[in-house]
Design a protein around this motif. Structure first.
Motif, PDB file in Angstrom:
ATOM      1  N   LEU A 169       0.827  -1.207   0.000  1.00  0.00           N
ATOM      2  CA  LEU A 169       0.000   0.000   0.000  1.00  0.00           C
ATOM      3  C   LEU A 169       0.863   1.259   0.000  1.00  0.00           C
ATOM      4  N   VAL A 170       1.942   1.235   0.780  1.00  0.00           N
ATOM      5  CA  VAL A 170       2.868   2.375   0.827  1.00  0.00           C
ATOM      6  C   VAL A 170       3.521   2.583  -0.536  1.00  0.00           C
ATOM      7  N   HIS A 171       3.901   1.487  -1.169  1.00  0.00           N
ATOM      8  CA  HIS A 171       4.510   1.557  -2.505  1.00  0.00           C
ATOM      9  C   HIS A 171       3.551   2.197  -3.497  1.00  0.00           C
ATOM     10  N   PHE A 172       2.280   1.977  -3.296  1.00  0.00           N
ATOM     11  CA  PHE A 172       1.237   2.504  -4.174  1.00  0.00           C
ATOM     12  C   PHE A 172       0.946   3.974  -3.854  1.00  0.00           C
ATOM     13  N   LEU A 173       0.781   4.285  -2.567  1.00  0.00           N
ATOM     14  CA  LEU A 173       0.372   5.625  -2.158  1.00  0.00           C
ATOM     15  C   LEU A 173       1.473   6.671  -2.311  1.00  0.00           C
ATOM     16  N   VAL A 174       2.736   6.234  -2.289  1.00  0.00           N
ATOM     17  CA  VAL A 174       3.832   7.199  -2.390  1.00  0.00           C
ATOM     18  C   VAL A 174       3.772   7.964  -3.707  1.00  0.00           C
ATOM     19  N   TYR A 195      -0.957  18.747 -15.447  1.00  0.00           N
ATOM     20  CA  TYR A 195      -1.136  17.701 -16.457  1.00  0.00           C
ATOM     21  C   TYR A 195       0.026  16.714 -16.440  1.00  0.00           C
ATOM     22  N   ASN A 196       1.209  17.228 -16.242  1.00  0.00           N
ATOM     23  CA  ASN A 196       2.374  16.358 -16.143  1.00  0.00           C
ATOM     24  C   ASN A 196       2.177  15.316 -15.038  1.00  0.00           C
ATOM     25  N   GLU A 197       1.673  15.756 -13.891  1.00  0.00           N
ATOM     26  CA  GLU A 197       1.505  14.835 -12.766  1.00  0.00           C
ATOM     27  C   GLU A 197       0.348  13.869 -12.991  1.00  0.00           C
ATOM     28  N   ILE A 198      -0.700  14.344 -13.687  1.00  0.00           N
ATOM     29  CA  ILE A 198      -1.808  13.452 -14.003  1.00  0.00           C
ATOM     30  C   ILE A 198      -1.337  12.317 -14.912  1.00  0.00           C
ATOM     31  N   VAL A 199      -0.492  12.662 -15.867  1.00  0.00           N
ATOM     32  CA  VAL A 199       0.074  11.639 -16.757  1.00  0.00           C
ATOM     33  C   VAL A 199       0.939  10.668 -15.957  1.00  0.00           C
ATOM     34  N   THR A 200       1.700  11.206 -15.021  1.00  0.00           N
ATOM     35  CA  THR A 200       2.547  10.349 -14.176  1.00  0.00           C
ATOM     36  C   THR A 200       1.694   9.359 -13.392  1.00  0.00           C
ATOM     37  N   ILE A 201       0.593   9.840 -12.796  1.00  0.00           N
ATOM     38  CA  ILE A 201      -0.318   8.961 -12.062  1.00  0.00           C
ATOM     39  C   ILE A 201      -0.883   7.892 -12.987  1.00  0.00           C
ATOM     40  N   THR A 202      -1.390   8.327 -14.139  1.00  0.00           N
ATOM     41  CA  THR A 202      -2.023   7.397 -15.075  1.00  0.00           C
ATOM     42  C   THR A 202      -1.058   6.314 -15.527  1.00  0.00           C
ATOM     43  N   ARG A 203       0.151   6.707 -15.866  1.00  0.00           N
ATOM     44  CA  ARG A 203       1.138   5.731 -16.354  1.00  0.00           C
ATOM     45  C   ARG A 203       1.529   4.748 -15.255  1.00  0.00           C
ATOM     46  N   ASN A 204       1.720   5.246 -14.021  1.00  0.00           N
ATOM     47  CA  ASN A 204       2.108   4.367 -12.912  1.00  0.00           C
ATOM     48  C   ASN A 204       1.002   3.383 -12.563  1.00  0.00           C
ATOM     49  N   VAL A 205      -0.224   3.897 -12.464  1.00  0.00           N
ATOM     50  CA  VAL A 205      -1.354   3.024 -12.126  1.00  0.00           C
ATOM     51  C   VAL A 205      -1.589   2.007 -13.237  1.00  0.00           C
ATOM     52  N   SER A 206      -1.485   2.453 -14.474  1.00  0.00           N
ATOM     53  CA  SER A 206      -1.663   1.551 -15.612  1.00  0.00           C
ATOM     54  C   SER A 206      -0.610   0.453 -15.610  1.00  0.00           C
ATOM     55  N   THR A 217      -2.947  -8.656  -5.353  1.00  0.00           N
ATOM     56  CA  THR A 217      -3.763  -7.732  -4.566  1.00  0.00           C
ATOM     57  C   THR A 217      -3.571  -6.299  -5.029  1.00  0.00           C
ATOM     58  N   LEU A 218      -2.318  -5.884  -5.178  1.00  0.00           N
ATOM     59  CA  LEU A 218      -2.036  -4.530  -5.615  1.00  0.00           C
ATOM     60  C   LEU A 218      -2.491  -4.314  -7.054  1.00  0.00           C
ATOM     61  N   ARG A 219      -2.337  -5.330  -7.880  1.00  0.00           N
ATOM     62  CA  ARG A 219      -2.749  -5.215  -9.281  1.00  0.00           C
ATOM     63  C   ARG A 219      -4.250  -4.967  -9.382  1.00  0.00           C
ATOM     64  N   LEU A 220      -5.026  -5.671  -8.565  1.00  0.00           N
ATOM     65  CA  LEU A 220      -6.475  -5.502  -8.593  1.00  0.00           C
ATOM     66  C   LEU A 220      -6.879  -4.118  -8.095  1.00  0.00           C
ATOM     67  N   LYS A 221      -6.172  -3.600  -7.083  1.00  0.00           N
ATOM     68  CA  LYS A 221      -6.462  -2.256  -6.592  1.00  0.00           C
ATOM     69  C   LYS A 221      -6.193  -1.225  -7.682  1.00  0.00           C
ATOM     70  N   ALA A 222      -5.071  -1.412  -8.382  1.00  0.00           N
ATOM     71  CA  ALA A 222      -4.721  -0.485  -9.459  1.00  0.00           C
ATOM     72  C   ALA A 222      -5.718  -0.585 -10.602  1.00  0.00           C
ATOM     73  N   LEU A 223      -6.192  -1.792 -10.857  1.00  0.00           N
ATOM     74  CA  LEU A 223      -7.161  -1.995 -11.929  1.00  0.00           C
ATOM     75  C   LEU A 223      -8.466  -1.263 -11.623  1.00  0.00           C
ATOM     76  N   THR A 224      -8.890  -1.337 -10.364  1.00  0.00           N
ATOM     77  CA  THR A 224     -10.091  -0.614  -9.941  1.00  0.00           C
ATOM     78  C   THR A 224      -9.905   0.892 -10.095  1.00  0.00           C
ATOM     79  N   MET A 225      -8.727   1.362  -9.728  1.00  0.00           N
ATOM     80  CA  MET A 225      -8.442   2.791  -9.831  1.00  0.00           C
ATOM     81  C   MET A 225      -8.402   3.249 -11.288  1.00  0.00           C
ATOM     82  N   MET A 226      -7.902   2.386 -12.172  1.00  0.00           N
ATOM     83  CA  MET A 226      -7.877   2.740 -13.594  1.00  0.00           C
ATOM     84  C   MET A 226      -9.289   2.950 -14.115  1.00  0.00           C
TER      85      MET A 226
END
Length: 305
Positions: A169-174, A195-206, A217-226
């Motif tokens: 979770l920490v690895h994800f939230l950082v 916009y730069n940071e939004i792209v950073t979020i999108t690319r990391n979560v993707s 577990t983390l993959r499914l959380k990221a998938l939900t967030m996507m």
């Protein structure tokens, strides 16, 4: 915005819930992130009844009212124990010293603020060995978890699985924490960074959501967030004030991209690079976004001139 002051006839939970539902209905509000109440007993009943009734409006109506993850709760309970008295803190510091760790503070989070939960977990992980020794050697620590809290037994001390979950979770939230610090700065302009940071979020979560491996577990959380991200960043949305029908593209406010173009270090080449990273250079989305931003720039210039 204050949408209304309402008279509540009595202190029954059902009455409070009804007044709240009616107030939101007046404004056609169908999605709620959170509700803040004081600790009156009737409010527990009121929130339960409100949730039951409001959920009838749709499964996504209560976006943020989710149960706290058990792993986080287990760690939070351990920190609450340590912070509750001087003797308990001394006992914990003894375990820290014997484990040859450097002492440090243990912040307790505000449950409704994800960034404070991140800081709590990030710090607690550093003292994982001390908490494990507390569980093995400190009887009052074990007894604490046997006590009842709100009529229920506390979630047991954090296990190895709980600590592993916290690390994920920490690895994800950082990702979000660092970007939040950047965009919430008060001594400099940040609009051209959004916009730069939004792209950073999108690319990391993707990347996390599509990465094969053991961390399902983390993959499914990221998938939900996507899925939630796509509600705001998906192509083919309604036309905004500065767009023509031909140039319509994604749901976001494209002025966030325009302000990036105004940055003389970036200009349009930088925006196009982001489109390429997100959608691919040969995609329809890439071309539509690029054309729409150019169109907005021209229309803004016409308005200005």
């Amino acid at each position: 915005m204050i949408i209304g002051f309402k008279n509540v006839d009595d202190h029954k939970g059902s009455t409070t819930a009804r007044v709240l539902v009616d107030c939101l209905a007046e404004w056609d509000i169908k999605r709620v992130f959170c509700i803040t109440v004081d600790n009156a007993t009737a409010n527990t009943s009121a929130m339960k009844k409100f949730k039951e009734e409001f959920m009838n409006q749709g499964e996504d109506a209560l976006e943020g009212l989710n149960e706290v993850d058990d792993s986080v709760t287990a760690i939070r309970n351990g920190i609450q124990y340590v912070r509750s008295s001087t003797n308990r803190l001394k006992s914990f510091e003894f375990q820290v010293d014997t484990s040859k760790m450097t002492r440090g503070s243990l912040p307790l989070d505000v449950k409704t603020r994800w960034n404070s939960t991140y800081l709590m977990l990030d710090q607690a992980i550093k003292f994982m060995a001390a908490f494990e020794k507390m569980e093995a050697e400190d009887k009052p620590y074990i007894d604490y978890f046997m006590e009842l809290e709100s009529g229920k037994k506390r979630i047991e001390p954090a296990s190895t699985t709980d600590w592993e979950e916290a690390e994920r979770l920490v690895h994800f939230l950082v990702i979000f924490y660092n970007l939040t610090l950047m965009l919430s700065a008060t001594k400099g302009i940040t609009s051209h960074k959004i916009y730069n940071e939004i792209v950073t979020i999108t690319r990391n979560v993707s990347k996390i959501s599509s990465a094969p491996g053991d961390d399902e577990t983390l993959r499914l959380k990221a998938l939900t967030m996507m899925g939630k991200l796509r509600k705001y960043w998906n192509p083919f949305s309604e036309v905004s004030e500065f767009e023509t029908t031909k140039s319509k593209s994604c749901k976001m406010n494209k002025l966030l991209i325009v302000v990036t173009v105004f940055d003389p270090r970036k200009k349009m080449n930088f925006a196009n690079l982001f489109f390429e990273k997100l959608y691919g250079k040969e995609s329809i989305d890439y071309n539509l976004l690029s054309e729409s931003i150019t169109d907005i720039m021209k229309r803004l210039y016409d308005e200005y001139s």
